[in-house]
Every structure is written in structure tokens, then in C-alpha cells.
Motif scaffolding. Structure first.
Motif, PDB file in Angstrom:
ATOM      1  N   GLU A  70     -42.107  21.241  23.828  1.00  0.00           N
ATOM      2  CA  GLU A  70     -42.604  22.468  24.442  1.00  0.00           C
ATOM      3  C   GLU A  70     -43.064  23.413  23.348  1.00  0.00           C
ATOM      4  O   GLU A  70     -42.357  23.616  22.360  1.00  0.00           O
ATOM      5  N   ILE A  71     -44.235  23.990  23.559  1.00  0.00           N
ATOM      6  CA  ILE A  71     -44.801  24.957  22.621  1.00  0.00           C
ATOM      7  C   ILE A  71     -44.883  26.292  23.338  1.00  0.00           C
ATOM      8  O   ILE A  71     -45.584  26.425  24.335  1.00  0.00           O
ATOM      9  N   ASN A  72     -44.158  27.259  22.839  1.00  0.00           N
ATOM     10  CA  ASN A  72     -44.169  28.599  23.426  1.00  0.00           C
ATOM     11  C   ASN A  72     -44.966  29.528  22.532  1.00  0.00           C
ATOM     12  O   ASN A  72     -44.511  29.922  21.471  1.00  0.00           O
ATOM     13  N   ILE A  87     -35.532  29.469  24.710  1.00  0.00           N
ATOM     14  CA  ILE A  87     -34.540  28.402  24.730  1.00  0.00           C
ATOM     15  C   ILE A  87     -33.853  28.343  26.092  1.00  0.00           C
ATOM     16  O   ILE A  87     -33.478  27.274  26.560  1.00  0.00           O
ATOM     17  N   ASP A  88     -33.715  29.476  26.750  1.00  0.00           N
ATOM     18  CA  ASP A  88     -33.082  29.517  28.066  1.00  0.00           C
ATOM     19  C   ASP A  88     -33.854  28.715  29.109  1.00  0.00           C
ATOM     20  O   ASP A  88     -33.306  28.350  30.140  1.00  0.00           O
ATOM     21  N   ASP A  89     -35.124  28.430  28.853  1.00  0.00           N
ATOM     22  CA  ASP A  89     -35.952  27.664  29.789  1.00  0.00           C
ATOM     23  C   ASP A  89     -35.675  26.165  29.749  1.00  0.00           C
ATOM     24  O   ASP A  89     -36.342  25.396  30.422  1.00  0.00           O
ATOM     25  N   LEU A  90     -34.697  25.722  28.980  1.00  0.00           N
ATOM     26  CA  LEU A  90     -34.394  24.301  28.878  1.00  0.00           C
ATOM     27  C   LEU A  90     -33.780  23.743  30.162  1.00  0.00           C
ATOM     28  O   LEU A  90     -33.657  22.527  30.291  1.00  0.00           O
ATOM     29  N   THR A  91     -33.443  24.593  31.102  1.00  0.00           N
ATOM     30  CA  THR A  91     -32.827  24.107  32.348  1.00  0.00           C
ATOM     31  C   THR A  91     -33.743  23.160  33.110  1.00  0.00           C
ATOM     32  O   THR A  91     -33.271  22.234  33.761  1.00  0.00           O
ATOM     33  N   LYS A  92     -35.057  23.354  33.009  1.00  0.00           N
ATOM     34  CA  LYS A  92     -35.979  22.438  33.702  1.00  0.00           C
ATOM     35  C   LYS A  92     -35.869  21.028  33.138  1.00  0.00           C
ATOM     36  O   LYS A  92     -35.980  20.053  33.861  1.00  0.00           O
ATOM     37  N   GLU A 114     -33.940  14.405  24.929  1.00  0.00           N
ATOM     38  CA  GLU A 114     -34.203  15.236  23.752  1.00  0.00           C
ATOM     39  C   GLU A 114     -35.403  16.136  24.009  1.00  0.00           C
ATOM     40  O   GLU A 114     -36.389  15.706  24.608  1.00  0.00           O
ATOM     41  N   VAL A 115     -35.297  17.379  23.554  1.00  0.00           N
ATOM     42  CA  VAL A 115     -36.379  18.359  23.702  1.00  0.00           C
ATOM     43  C   VAL A 115     -36.614  18.991  22.338  1.00  0.00           C
ATOM     44  O   VAL A 115     -35.671  19.355  21.634  1.00  0.00           O
ATOM     45  N   TRP A 116     -37.903  19.101  21.980  1.00  0.00           N
ATOM     46  CA  TRP A 116     -38.292  19.841  20.786  1.00  0.00           C
ATOM     47  C   TRP A 116     -38.980  21.105  21.267  1.00  0.00           C
ATOM     48  O   TRP A 116     -39.883  21.065  22.091  1.00  0.00           O
ATOM     49  N   PHE A 135     -34.781  21.126  17.542  1.00  0.00           N
ATOM     50  CA  PHE A 135     -34.483  19.927  18.317  1.00  0.00           C
ATOM     51  C   PHE A 135     -33.232  20.185  19.152  1.00  0.00           C
ATOM     52  O   PHE A 135     -32.271  20.771  18.670  1.00  0.00           O
ATOM     53  N   PHE A 136     -33.252  19.684  20.389  1.00  0.00           N
ATOM     54  CA  PHE A 136     -32.089  19.767  21.267  1.00  0.00           C
ATOM     55  C   PHE A 136     -31.804  18.397  21.862  1.00  0.00           C
ATOM     56  O   PHE A 136     -32.722  17.660  22.189  1.00  0.00           O
ATOM     57  N   VAL A 137     -30.527  18.077  22.026  1.00  0.00           N
ATOM     58  CA  VAL A 137     -30.111  16.835  22.666  1.00  0.00           C
ATOM     59  C   VAL A 137     -29.322  17.188  23.924  1.00  0.00           C
ATOM     60  O   VAL A 137     -28.548  18.143  23.934  1.00  0.00           O
ATOM     61  N   TYR A 138     -29.560  16.416  24.984  1.00  0.00           N
ATOM     62  CA  TYR A 138     -28.892  16.670  26.262  1.00  0.00           C
ATOM     63  C   TYR A 138     -27.481  16.091  26.256  1.00  0.00           C
ATOM     64  O   TYR A 138     -27.268  14.950  25.874  1.00  0.00           O
ATOM     65  N   ARG A 139     -26.527  16.891  26.700  1.00  0.00           N
ATOM     66  CA  ARG A 139     -25.148  16.473  26.937  1.00  0.00           C
ATOM     67  C   ARG A 139     -24.770  16.978  28.326  1.00  0.00           C
ATOM     68  O   ARG A 139     -25.468  17.806  28.899  1.00  0.00           O
ATOM     69  N   ASP A 140     -23.679  16.502  28.862  1.00  0.00           N
ATOM     70  CA  ASP A 140     -23.263  16.906  30.212  1.00  0.00           C
ATOM     71  C   ASP A 140     -23.164  18.418  30.379  1.00  0.00           C
ATOM     72  O   ASP A 140     -23.414  18.948  31.457  1.00  0.00           O
ATOM     73  N   SER A 141     -22.803  19.116  29.330  1.00  0.00           N
ATOM     74  CA  SER A 141     -22.644  20.568  29.401  1.00  0.00           C
ATOM     75  C   SER A 141     -23.943  21.328  29.144  1.00  0.00           C
ATOM     76  O   SER A 141     -23.970  22.547  29.202  1.00  0.00           O
ATOM     77  N   GLY A 142     -25.017  20.618  28.823  1.00  0.00           N
ATOM     78  CA  GLY A 142     -26.296  21.264  28.542  1.00  0.00           C
ATOM     79  C   GLY A 142     -26.890  20.731  27.256  1.00  0.00           C
ATOM     80  O   GLY A 142     -26.532  19.647  26.801  1.00  0.00           O
TER      81      GLY A 142
END
Length: 101
Positions: free
Chosen positions: A7-9, A15-20, A28-30, A39-46
């Protein structure tokens, strides 16, 4: 389902928009925002922030940030100078300065 989302903002979003992405369980989301790639990695808690990509373990966020910021406003031909022949297939990225015009 994709393994990686980028995602390019430029003007909005955060960062709060990662819920989608969490809803879709994208592993994984960059996020590029304010001239920084995170970089972000998905875990059960977010999503948790990473330094090294799980999807592409030869890449770290600092390297990607440097390359992306150096390429902003440059032509495709100039950007190609960052990627030597075979770099992607061999997992080797090395920074080369694009020519200045």
C-alpha cells in the motif's frame, strides 16, 4: 488470496487502515508512508511490524525504503539500474546509483 500486499499512502491512510488486510488474512503487508516502507506480518492478534520480509527474506525495510525513495520522480529506465540482470531470480539486490539527467 495474495501472499503480500503493498500500500502506498500519498495523501491519506495510515497504519490503522491495516484492518482491511487483516479481514482478508493477508500474511504480509508493506506500507509506504511519509517516505518510509514498513513491513507487517499478520498474527491472530493483528499485524506486527517486521524489519525483514517473511515473503522475501533477502529484503529488509531499510533497503526497500532507500531504493523506493531514491527512485521517486525517476524514469523506468533509470530505476532499472537498481536491479542487475538476474537480481530477482538469485535473490540479490544491490544498490546502484541511477544516472542523473
Amino acid at each position: 488470496m495474495p501472499d503480500l500486499a503493498v500500500e502506498i499512502n500519498l495523501t491519506s491512510g495510515s497504519i490503522d487502515d491495516l484492518t482491511k488486510y487483516q479481514y482478508l488474512k493477508i500474511p504480509e503487508v508493506w506500507l509506504w508512508e511519509n517516505n518510509k516502507v514498513i513491513f507487517f506480518v499478520y498474527r491472530d492478534s493483528g499485524y506486527l511490524e517486521l524489519t525483514i520480509s517473511n515473503s522475501l527474506p533477502n529484503l529488509n525495510s531499510y533497503c526497500v525504503t532507500t531504493i523506493v525513495n531514491s527512485c521517486v520522480g525517476r524514469s523506468v529506465l533509470e530505476v532499472e539500474n537498481y536491479f542487475p540482470v538476474g537480481a530477482v531470480s538469485y535473490g540479490m539486490l544491490r544498490k546502484r546509483e541511477p544516472p542523473l539527467h
